[in-house]
Design a protein around this motif. Structure first.
Motif, PDB file in Angstrom:
ATOM      1  N   CYS A  69     -45.505 -76.195 -68.049  1.00  0.00           N
ATOM      2  CA  CYS A  69     -44.622 -76.521 -67.381  1.00  0.00           C
ATOM      3  C   CYS A  69     -43.400 -77.331 -67.189  1.00  0.00           C
ATOM      4  O   CYS A  69     -43.746 -78.867 -67.514  1.00  0.00           O
ATOM      5  CB  CYS A  69     -45.523 -76.569 -65.700  1.00  0.00           C
ATOM      6  SG  CYS A  69     -45.064 -77.392 -64.097  1.00  0.00           S
ATOM      7  N   CYS A  72     -44.985 -80.838 -64.876  1.00  0.00           N
ATOM      8  CA  CYS A  72     -46.102 -81.571 -65.319  1.00  0.00           C
ATOM      9  C   CYS A  72     -46.503 -81.443 -66.490  1.00  0.00           C
ATOM     10  O   CYS A  72     -47.822 -81.936 -66.755  1.00  0.00           O
ATOM     11  CB  CYS A  72     -47.661 -80.754 -64.256  1.00  0.00           C
ATOM     12  SG  CYS A  72     -47.918 -79.417 -64.810  1.00  0.00           S
ATOM     13  N   CYS A 110     -47.549 -72.387 -62.525  1.00  0.00           N
ATOM     14  CA  CYS A 110     -48.329 -73.288 -62.388  1.00  0.00           C
ATOM     15  C   CYS A 110     -49.330 -74.024 -62.114  1.00  0.00           C
ATOM     16  O   CYS A 110     -49.331 -74.591 -60.437  1.00  0.00           O
ATOM     17  CB  CYS A 110     -47.048 -74.540 -62.683  1.00  0.00           C
ATOM     18  SG  CYS A 110     -48.445 -76.112 -63.574  1.00  0.00           S
ATOM     19  N   CYS A 113     -49.231 -77.613 -60.996  1.00  0.00           N
ATOM     20  CA  CYS A 113     -48.530 -78.474 -59.670  1.00  0.00           C
ATOM     21  C   CYS A 113     -47.533 -77.495 -58.863  1.00  0.00           C
ATOM     22  O   CYS A 113     -46.872 -77.839 -57.954  1.00  0.00           O
ATOM     23  CB  CYS A 113     -47.304 -79.014 -60.297  1.00  0.00           C
ATOM     24  SG  CYS A 113     -46.189 -78.895 -60.802  1.00  0.00           S
TER      25      CYS A 113
HETATM   26 ZN   LIG Z   1     -46.197 -77.392 -63.328  1.00  0.00          ZN
END
Ligand SMILES: [Zn+2]
Length: 467
Positions: A69, A72, A110, A113
């Motif tokens: 990601c 994050c 994701c 997050c």
């Molecule tokens: Zn993420």
């Protein structure tokens, strides 16, 4: 994998996205009918046939696979929407026989997050160094930027010495308005053609990508900055951490960053899947942005909902060590399910339904022998045309006002783009409004039009004739 004929997509059955396997390597593909087939089979049945039929297509090799990601760093990414493969949405052709590169167009969610992001990243030099979109080509956008300039001038600046830097300043429309109010300005714009236009109009613009190194260079030359503006640029940035390092390097303490992004909540609600194309690497709710801001000491002050581009948000954040209350927008998003995978799996089902619905409307118009054209040749129109399998058999031509597009052909579908005059002269019975986000502006502008507009988004419909 060679891309199967786009024109045949959508003619066969579809399966819901819930059958998609969790995957971070993009090894999911579509069959001829737009059917999601999961992991690539050992020998796809259509491979040999497609190779023979489509000699002018080549599979792109220059796109990086996303495995973590962007916000994050998590590897827990789930593929939920597969729009097949398309050429780059702004790569209009000078000749319909030109060879084209095709890239997978897929979205990951994701699970840590809630950022939605593309599965591949195309080289930014290819995408942004020569850019076709121009801010000043739409009256709606110009009016919006003037309003923002007035807001910044009235609310965010303390003295006439304060410097405003805009990242992704395009042709300088916003900064020019501020400059005319007596504000010190600087633009940063990687598209050399746009930076050239801006500089020629007296809007000082650096023709470069923005990051921590450029930020330090600007700070050394011009000092700290009071306000930074980044409109419709966040979604284009692969390394958001370096971008944010640049922001906090350049901003003075107490300085404000104003960011505008298309809102994923609107994309989800209105099924605006056509806004997915390779320039847009990320699709934002407030959640992942706040996570990113927190990491760099930027505190969210305000979120403003905007109608622009099919629904956007403006986030104002301050560089400060002071604590701020948790933004209420986060609770709103949680209530709407925007942090849950199942919301986006449901979106993928609605995308398929919407495609079939639009194809039925166009098929009805065609079967009556009526001429259909496309109104507007925006980048997002190319996602829609390629995904729905709409080509020259359906649309005689598209019209557009951007000089860089007129006389060219749409990527993938090879529909000629012509001047608006032809549309006004011929008055075709139907016009598919590909630039649907400017519906009100277009209907007003074309009030003499005797045919009917077909609006594809949020749900395909035919507008009544003008009275
Ligand atoms: Zn993420």
């Amino acid at each position: 994998m060679i891309t199967p004929s786009q024109m045949k997509r959508g003619s066969r059955g579809t399966t819901g996205p819930s059958s998609l396997p969790r995957s971070t390597d993009g090894r999911t593909t579509r069959g001829l009918g737009g059917r999601t087939t999961g992991v690539v089979p050992q020998t796809p049945r259509w491979r040999t046939r497609a190779k023979k039929k489509m000699p002018k297509k080549s599979r792109a090799t220059g796109a990086r696979r996303v495995s973590r990601c962007r916000v994050c760093g998590s590897k827990d990414l789930t593929l939920f929407l597969d729009l097949g493969e398309t050429p780059l949405a702004n790569s209009f052709l000078t000749n319909p026989d030109e060879r084209e590169e095709w890239f997978p167009l897929q979205l990951f969610f994701c699970n840590r997050c809630a950022l939605v992001q593309l599965s591949r990243v195309v080289d930014p030099d290819t995408l942004f160094r020569n850019y076709a979109y121009r801010s000043s080509s739409s009256g709606t956008v110009v009016a919006h930027l003037l309003e923002l300039a007035r807001f910044v001038h009235a609310n965010l600046l303390g003295s006439s010495k304060d410097l405003v830097v805009e990242i992704g300043s395009n042709d300088g429309t916003f900064l020019k308005a501020l400059k005319e109010m007596g504000v010190k300005i600087l633009g940063v714009e990687p598209a050399r053609n746009m930076a050239h236009i801006a500089n020629a109009q007296g809007v000082e613009t650096l023709p470069t990508f923005f990051g921590s190194k450029e930020a330090q260079r600007i700070r050394d030359l011009r000092g700290g900055v009071k306000v930074m503006v980044a409109n419709n640029v966040f979604a284009h940035v692969d390394d958001l951490h370096d971008f944010m390092r640049g922001v906090v390097t350049l901003l003075d303490d107490g300085g404000v960053l104003s960011v505008e992004v298309p809102y994923l909540g609107d994309l989800n609600q209105n099924v605006e899947y056509d806004t997915v194309y390779h320039e847009h690497l990320s699709y934002f709710t407030v959640h992942p942005i706040v996570k990113l801001f927190d990491e760099f000491g930027m505190k969210l002050l305000k979120v403003v909902k905007l109608e622009l581009h099919g629904g956007s948000i403006r986030l104002l954040a301050e560089k400060t060590t002071k604590q701020r209350p948790r933004p209420s927008f986060l609770t709103f998003e949680e209530k709407c399910g925007l942090t849950k995978l199942r919301t986006y799996e449901s979106l993928a089902e609605r995308v398929e339904y919407q495609k079939e619905s639009l194809r039925r409307i166009l098929e009805d118009a065609r079967s009556g022998g009526e001429k259909i054209v496309g109104y507007g040749a925006p980048a997002k129109g190319n996602t829609l045309l390629n995904f729905c399998g709409i080509g020259t058999e359906t649309l005689a031509y598209l019209i557009d006002t951007t000089p860089e597009k007129i006389g060219r052909f749409t990527p993938g579908t090879h529909i000629p783009v012509v001047e608006t005059e032809r549309f006004r002269k011929e008055q075709p019975p139907f016009a598919l409004m590909l630039a649907w986000n400017y519906e009100k502006e277009i209907v007003m502008k074309e009030r003499e039009y005797t045919g009917q507009f077909i609006v594809p988004i949020p749900s395909p419909r035919v507008l009544p004739k003008n009275a």
